[in-house]
Design a protein around this motif. Structure first.
Motif, mmCIF file in Angstrom:
data_model
loop_
_atom_site.group_PDB
_atom_site.id
_atom_site.type_symbol
_atom_site.label_atom_id
_atom_site.label_comp_id
_atom_site.label_asym_id
_atom_site.label_seq_id
_atom_site.Cartn_x
_atom_site.Cartn_y
_atom_site.Cartn_z
ATOM 1 N N ILE A 110 0.865 -1.183 0.000
ATOM 2 C CA ILE A 110 0.000 0.000 0.000
ATOM 3 C C ILE A 110 0.898 1.228 0.000
ATOM 4 N N SER A 111 0.613 2.151 -0.853
ATOM 5 C CA SER A 111 1.453 3.338 -1.002
ATOM 6 C C SER A 111 1.282 4.305 0.162
ATOM 7 N N GLU A 112 2.184 5.288 0.233
ATOM 8 C CA GLU A 112 1.944 6.434 1.078
ATOM 9 C C GLU A 112 0.809 7.261 0.457
ATOM 10 N N LYS A 113 0.377 8.273 1.170
ATOM 11 C CA LYS A 113 -0.664 9.149 0.619
ATOM 12 C C LYS A 113 -0.091 9.902 -0.578
ATOM 13 N N ILE A 114 -0.773 9.822 -1.700
ATOM 14 C CA ILE A 114 -0.317 10.489 -2.909
ATOM 15 C C ILE A 114 -1.491 11.240 -3.540
ATOM 16 N N LYS A 115 -1.180 12.062 -4.516
ATOM 17 C CA LYS A 115 -2.228 12.745 -5.276
ATOM 18 C C LYS A 115 -2.479 11.990 -6.570
ATOM 19 N N SER A 116 -3.742 11.702 -6.827
ATOM 20 C CA SER A 116 -4.096 10.982 -8.036
ATOM 21 C C SER A 116 -3.718 11.817 -9.263
ATOM 22 N N PRO A 117 -3.005 11.214 -10.231
ATOM 23 C CA PRO A 117 -2.655 11.961 -11.446
ATOM 24 C C PRO A 117 -3.866 12.250 -12.323
ATOM 25 N N ILE A 118 -4.996 11.591 -12.011
ATOM 26 C CA ILE A 118 -6.202 11.785 -12.816
ATOM 27 C C ILE A 118 -7.127 12.820 -12.190
ATOM 28 N N SER A 119 -7.468 12.604 -10.912
ATOM 29 C CA SER A 119 -8.446 13.484 -10.258
ATOM 30 C C SER A 119 -7.812 14.509 -9.323
ATOM 31 N N ASN A 120 -6.520 14.350 -9.034
ATOM 32 C CA ASN A 120 -5.782 15.234 -8.118
ATOM 33 C C ASN A 120 -6.229 15.100 -6.663
ATOM 34 N N GLU A 121 -7.045 14.080 -6.360
ATOM 35 C CA GLU A 121 -7.468 13.842 -4.988
ATOM 36 C C GLU A 121 -6.391 13.067 -4.231
ATOM 37 N N GLU A 122 -6.387 13.173 -2.895
ATOM 38 C CA GLU A 122 -5.445 12.414 -2.089
ATOM 39 C C GLU A 122 -5.957 10.982 -1.932
ATOM 40 N N ILE A 123 -5.087 10.011 -2.210
ATOM 41 C CA ILE A 123 -5.477 8.608 -2.150
ATOM 42 C C ILE A 123 -4.306 7.761 -1.642
ATOM 43 N N TYR A 124 -4.633 6.536 -1.254
ATOM 44 C CA TYR A 124 -3.652 5.476 -1.043
ATOM 45 C C TYR A 124 -3.920 4.430 -2.111
#
Length: 280
Positions: A110-124
């Motif tokens: 599971i990744s660290e918290k990142i920004k989605s390259p598509i929606s720019n929302e914060e996700i794991y």
């Protein structure tokens, strides 16, 4: 008095160690269930493939057969990191993402918290490899908004007694139950800001070497003392669970024991003082 305080401290360390271990095991079990579900989906996706070296579009077609055109939380990438997110809007490449690279090596993570390259929302992002006849041909991923990952890790992580954190080896706080006071994004920074340089150095060393531990620290900003316990989450890449409890909350009777001790001592001194005068 020192002996009594030592016993109370030892009991506290044992209790804190047990609490954080229980949290660790429950969280690891829940995350592993998510890994297993996604690995099963990867097997179903493989059944849709006809090529031993599928490109990104073939994997995307297999994904839509499996989940439908409206799947928004699951995506897949070819071995070069190319990923279709909509057939009419082109592709993106995630080959530089750590979660993709680990999955390509056969490591569910599971990744660290990142920004989605598509929606720019914060996700794991939860990632597993896609294997075809024993060979990794791509990666399958599922995204989790912070709220969803928070729900996955509760209730064992967060208790009314104290604060808890999920962090990685660099101290980055992935999830936290602490919603009051100054907001921190890094656990090591928080310890340094509280004036606990030695403890920060020890925790950093322990986490880089997979060591679990318990320590006591003072917050110089509030003059409060806390017990911290931390343990590595098994089978989850670089995650640690940390539990923090205020010393007064976990040792509510310590002050009473100390006061009672000195009352008894004073009483004995007065008694022997009176008795000595009566003898003289």
């Amino acid at each position: 008095m020192r002996y009594t305080q030592g016993l109370l401290r030892s009991d506290t360390i044992l209790n804190m160690t047990e609490i954080v271990k229980q949290n660790r095991e429950i969280i690891a079990k829940r995350i592993n269930l998510e890994f297993e579900a996604q690995q099963l989906n990867a097997s179903h996706l493989t059944a849709q493939l006809t090529d031993t070296n599928p490109d990104a579009y073939e994997i995307y077609v297999a994904l839509t057969v499996l989940f439908g055109m409206n799947a928004t939380d699951t995506f897949a990438a070819s071995i070069d990191g190319t990923m279709y997110y909509k057939p009419d809007e082109g592709t993106i490449n995630i080959s530089d993402r750590e979660y993709f690279q680990l999955a390509l090596q056969g490591i569910p993570n599971i990744s660290e918290k990142i920004k989605s390259p598509i929606s720019n929302e914060e996700i794991y992002v939860l990632s597993v490899p896609i294997t075809y006849h024993g060979v990794t041909v791509g990666t399958l991923h599922k995204k989790y908004p912070p709220k969803k990952l928070y729900q996955l890790c509760t209730p064992p992580l967060f208790s009314e007694l104290g604060d808890s954190y999920l962090i990685n080896e660099e101290g980055e706080i992935l999830l936290s139950s602490k919603n009051t006071g100054k907001a921190y994004t890094n656990f090591f920074t928080m310890l340094l800001d509280q004036g606990n340089q030695q403890q920060e150095k020890q925790v950093r060393y322990d986490m880089q070497n997979g060591i679990s531990n318990v320590f006591m620290a003072n917050d110089n900003n509030t003059d409060e003392s806390f017990f911290y316990s931390y343990a590595k989450v098994n089978d989850v890449h670089r995650w640690y669970v940390v539990t923090s409890v205020e010393a007064d909350a976990i040792l509510p009777n310590t002050k009473n024991v100390i006061i009672l001790f000195y009352i008894i001592l004073l009483t004995i001194c007065i008694f022997f003082g009176i008795d000595r005068k009566s003898v003289v």
